[in-house]
Design a protein around this motif. Structure first.
Motif, mmCIF file in Angstrom:
data_model
loop_
_atom_site.group_PDB
_atom_site.id
_atom_site.type_symbol
_atom_site.label_atom_id
_atom_site.label_comp_id
_atom_site.label_asym_id
_atom_site.label_seq_id
_atom_site.Cartn_x
_atom_site.Cartn_y
_atom_site.Cartn_z
ATOM 1 N N TYR A 15 -15.220 12.721 4.404
ATOM 2 C CA TYR A 15 -15.077 14.084 4.919
ATOM 3 C C TYR A 15 -14.639 14.090 6.374
ATOM 4 N N ALA A 16 -15.297 13.242 7.195
ATOM 5 C CA ALA A 16 -15.094 13.325 8.642
ATOM 6 C C ALA A 16 -13.728 12.794 9.051
ATOM 7 N N VAL A 17 -13.251 11.767 8.379
ATOM 8 C CA VAL A 17 -12.029 11.101 8.839
ATOM 9 C C VAL A 17 -10.941 11.041 7.770
ATOM 10 N N MET A 18 -11.253 10.471 6.607
ATOM 11 C CA MET A 18 -10.187 10.133 5.646
ATOM 12 C C MET A 18 -9.428 11.368 5.160
ATOM 13 N N GLU A 19 -10.148 12.484 4.978
ATOM 14 C CA GLU A 19 -9.470 13.671 4.464
ATOM 15 C C GLU A 19 -8.707 14.421 5.547
ATOM 16 N N ASN A 20 -8.917 14.032 6.806
ATOM 17 C CA ASN A 20 -8.280 14.755 7.910
ATOM 18 C C ASN A 20 -7.125 14.002 8.558
ATOM 19 N N THR A 21 -7.202 12.681 8.481
ATOM 20 C CA THR A 21 -6.173 11.895 9.174
ATOM 21 C C THR A 21 -4.802 12.052 8.522
ATOM 22 N N GLU A 22 -3.760 11.931 9.341
ATOM 23 C CA GLU A 22 -2.374 11.929 8.847
ATOM 24 C C GLU A 22 -1.974 10.540 8.371
ATOM 25 N N ARG A 23 -2.802 9.552 8.633
ATOM 26 C CA ARG A 23 -2.409 8.161 8.367
ATOM 27 C C ARG A 23 -3.327 7.491 7.338
ATOM 28 N N ALA A 24 -3.751 8.275 6.331
ATOM 29 C CA ALA A 24 -4.576 7.688 5.271
ATOM 30 C C ALA A 24 -3.701 6.873 4.326
ATOM 31 N N ALA A 25 -4.137 5.636 4.076
ATOM 32 C CA ALA A 25 -3.406 4.736 3.175
ATOM 33 C C ALA A 25 -4.350 4.237 2.091
ATOM 34 N N GLY A 70 0.800 -1.219 0.000
ATOM 35 C CA GLY A 70 0.000 0.000 0.000
ATOM 36 C C GLY A 70 0.833 1.270 0.000
ATOM 37 N N ASN A 71 0.116 2.367 -0.141
ATOM 38 C CA ASN A 71 0.739 3.682 -0.245
ATOM 39 C C ASN A 71 0.032 4.665 0.671
ATOM 40 N N ARG A 72 0.737 5.726 1.000
ATOM 41 C CA ARG A 72 0.038 6.846 1.622
ATOM 42 C C ARG A 72 -0.926 7.451 0.598
ATOM 43 N N VAL A 73 -1.958 8.073 1.128
ATOM 44 C CA VAL A 73 -2.849 8.841 0.256
ATOM 45 C C VAL A 73 -2.263 10.233 0.111
ATOM 46 N N ASP A 74 -2.052 10.663 -1.129
ATOM 47 C CA ASP A 74 -1.594 12.032 -1.334
ATOM 48 C C ASP A 74 -2.752 12.999 -1.126
ATOM 49 N N ARG A 75 -3.852 12.710 -1.784
ATOM 50 C CA ARG A 75 -5.078 13.449 -1.440
ATOM 51 C C ARG A 75 -6.318 12.783 -2.049
ATOM 52 N N PHE A 76 -7.443 13.094 -1.425
ATOM 53 C CA PHE A 76 -8.737 12.671 -1.966
ATOM 54 C C PHE A 76 -9.238 13.771 -2.893
ATOM 55 N N VAL A 77 -9.761 13.360 -4.047
ATOM 56 C CA VAL A 77 -10.242 14.318 -5.041
ATOM 57 C C VAL A 77 -11.736 14.103 -5.234
ATOM 58 N N GLU A 78 -12.488 15.193 -5.122
ATOM 59 C CA GLU A 78 -13.948 15.103 -5.362
ATOM 60 C C GLU A 78 -14.208 14.668 -6.802
ATOM 61 N N LYS A 79 -15.439 14.244 -7.068
ATOM 62 C CA LYS A 79 -15.824 13.850 -8.436
ATOM 63 C C LYS A 79 -15.308 14.888 -9.436
ATOM 64 N N PRO A 80 -14.463 14.465 -10.361
ATOM 65 C CA PRO A 80 -13.848 15.432 -11.270
ATOM 66 C C PRO A 80 -14.725 15.701 -12.501
ATOM 67 N N ASP A 81 -14.388 16.744 -13.244
ATOM 68 C CA ASP A 81 -15.034 16.907 -14.543
ATOM 69 C C ASP A 81 -14.371 15.947 -15.534
ATOM 70 N N ARG A 82 -14.943 15.896 -16.719
ATOM 71 C CA ARG A 82 -14.498 14.918 -17.708
ATOM 72 C C ARG A 82 -13.009 15.086 -18.063
ATOM 73 N N ALA A 83 -12.584 16.321 -18.297
ATOM 74 C CA ALA A 83 -11.201 16.576 -18.708
ATOM 75 C C ALA A 83 -10.240 16.132 -17.608
ATOM 76 N N THR A 84 -10.595 16.452 -16.361
ATOM 77 C CA THR A 84 -9.735 16.064 -15.236
ATOM 78 C C THR A 84 -9.684 14.548 -15.118
ATOM 79 N N ALA A 85 -10.829 13.899 -15.267
ATOM 80 C CA ALA A 85 -10.869 12.439 -15.180
ATOM 81 C C ALA A 85 -9.994 11.815 -16.270
ATOM 82 N N GLU A 86 -10.038 12.395 -17.445
ATOM 83 C CA GLU A 86 -9.202 11.870 -18.537
ATOM 84 C C GLU A 86 -7.720 12.055 -18.226
ATOM 85 N N ARG A 87 -7.391 13.191 -17.632
ATOM 86 C CA ARG A 87 -6.001 13.439 -17.244
ATOM 87 C C ARG A 87 -5.547 12.419 -16.189
ATOM 88 N N PHE A 88 -6.404 12.180 -15.187
ATOM 89 C CA PHE A 88 -6.072 11.203 -14.140
ATOM 90 C C PHE A 88 -5.747 9.849 -14.767
#
Lengths: 348, 348
Positions: A250-260, A166-184
């Motif tokens: 929102y409550a936990v995953m985006e705030n914790t320092e230990r998201a994997a 596993g990896n650390r989570v760099d960040r959680f991204v909200e539902k993206p628009d089409r162009a962003t999703a294609e870039r991902f």
């Protein structure tokens, strides 16, 4: 190191209105045999039936779902009955407060489809090891299209020194628009957030206390004041009523320092709408799928689902036809995401 | 010159299988209110209701249609009951043999739609004048698209010296391919053969004797040996049974030296399939037409026809949805011509 025992926690939420008219308030999505002969809920329970190191599942559900759960789960599972629907963070909080601190929880929605059970189990074992080390672990679903209907997880540094991978989570991204999703998709390094998580119960509660102390307190009080009726656990309603509903993201995953995040390539689908359901089913040579009496001529990638009346379709591509209990839905595959806004779906 | 009295002869034939599942063997196309509140048959009778110089209609129909005719025609019309279905030439022959020789007949199918009744009546009056001069007169429908589903009439020289206007028929053309139909439309001078004809009874019988003497004799014998039961006239079955079925186009119109055509621009449709039916109905701003409970989102040129169940449609163009008595049909407009080949339509 021994494998930790995994406590499946199954969240029965969501109304499935985008699968109307098959999914209805009276019998919603998790309790329907949408892919294969088993319901999504039954298949969720089946997933760890024959596996070692999996404890009996704990189910978190609202009152309305209890008859379906009794029908489909058999008598052994513990069911935590949510006094009110408050989104996923409080629902998980109830299971956390009820389980021992060192329990490793695997939190799964009740209404997802996973084609490759073995891959799921392997991923779950890795996630459990990370959870045992107090990582807050999300399943990162390998994306195969630029989907705009899901949140994404940007993968960070590998977690060294853990046997869980596993990896650390760099960040959680909200539902993206089409162009962003294609870039991902082009860039790589992004996975879908499938809403499947592994936590150690005590670690989750520590995070909840750190980031949502009022919610943590309310959940603990609701469980402390709750009572069992057979296998049903009824938390005390008053403390729970004061909670502001919030997702675990929102409550936990985006705030914790230990998201994997652990990579999960397991034929996953949230069966979020009729197009997704069509794609989760095997088709014939022309990509057509039918269930019930149907005759198709010059059609491609058509899904027909009928509970009785014969459906005859001519000359259509990428169209979905559903007949259920006096309602007829005909939608383009692309239009399937709008089904929940139809009068029939919205005014049940 | 006084206007000749016109005897409407209404042919109730055809099974309407391309309008399945609304049109069924038990209640076929002519007897359904497909455009507006009146059935196609009722509208056919209505067309000359308030006009001078039109006699009471003579209806030619098979046994199976009699209850519908009794329901919809009232008690006054004469109904010639075909012992067997033998196509249009013998059916017209029965009416010819029953009517006086100098009767001017206007032969009309029972299941066509004509939006402009005044134009129809005016065309009928012109045709009647030509028929009184022993022309065999076809209505030449002004074509508005390169239709491949109809026969065409190539217009010849104007008929001089008749007060009925009209032209000689240069020739009748079988249903053309697309390229030919496009050429006809571009060139002009071609009209659709709408199956509406005017004849003097005696002139028709003379032509039938000249070109189909066996048919003429059989028809005369069937009428001579027939009997009235109330307003129903039952020809003798034996002579009729020996007839080889044939259309009036083949038996008479393509053989006579006196074929004439009158131009008819009257909002005509044979309502030959669901696409034609859609086009005969007024649409909303997006070209959608609905009958029964329907909800459409992001649709254009969609026809929904339901006898009960609500139909919800999303994101489709040029699609037809029909729900009728436990059958659901979904077809592209272009596919509508194939409806008769569906199991449901073919195996009634």
């Amino acid at each position: 190191m021994t494998e930790p025992t995994i406590h499946p926690v199954i969240l029965c939420g969501g109304s499935g209105t985008r699968l109307w008219p098959r999914s209805r308030k009276a019998k919603p999505k998790p309790f329907l045999p949408l892919v294969g002969d088993r319901t999504l809920f039954e298949a969720t329970l089946d997933r760890w039936l024959d596996e070692d190191n999996f404890a009996e599942a704990v189910i978190v559900a609202g009152e309305a779902h209890l008859p379906h759960i009794a029908d489909q789960a058999g008598g052994d599972a513990t069911v935590i009955v949510e006094p009110q629907a408050k989104n996923t963070a409080p629902a998980i909080g109830l299971a956390v407060a009820l389980l021992p601190k060192d329990a490793i929880m695997l939190v799964c929605p009740s209404d997802h489809h996973i084609a490759d059970s073995a891959a799921f189990t392997a991923t779950a074992r890795g996630a459990a090891k990370l959870a045992a080390e107090d990582w807050m672990v999300a399943f990162g679903i390998a994306p195969d299209r630029p989907e705009t209907g899901y949140g994404y997880i940007r993968t960070g540094e590998p977690i060294s020194g853990s046997s869980g991978g596993g990896n650390r989570v760099d960040r959680f991204v909200e539902k993206p628009d089409r162009a962003t999703a294609e870039r991902f998709l082009a860039e790589g390094g992004h996975a879908w957030n499938g809403g499947i998580f592994a936590f150690r119960a005590g670690a989750f509660m520590d995070e909840l206390e750190a980031h949502r102390p009022a919610m943590a307190e309310a959940v603990r009080k609701a469980v402390a004041g709750g009572r069992y009726v057979g296998q049903e656990f009824h938390p005390a309603p008053e403390p729970f009523a004061g909670i502001s509903g919030e997702s675990v993201d929102y409550a936990v995953m985006e705030n914790t320092e230990r998201a994997a995040v652990v990579p999960a390539d397991m034929g996953w689908s949230d069966i979020g709408n009729w197009e997704a359901l069509r794609d989760a089913r095997p088709g014939d040579d022309a990509g057509n799928r039918t269930s019930g009496e149907a005759e198709l001529g010059e059609c491609r990638n058509v899904l027909v689902e009928t509970d009785g009346p014969r459906v005859s379709v001519i000359g259509l591509d990428d169209v979905i036809v559903v007949v259920d209990n006096g309602e007829v839905l005909v939608t383009s595959a692309a239009g399937a995401q709008l089904v929940g806004k139809l009068s029939g779906a919205a005014n049940q």
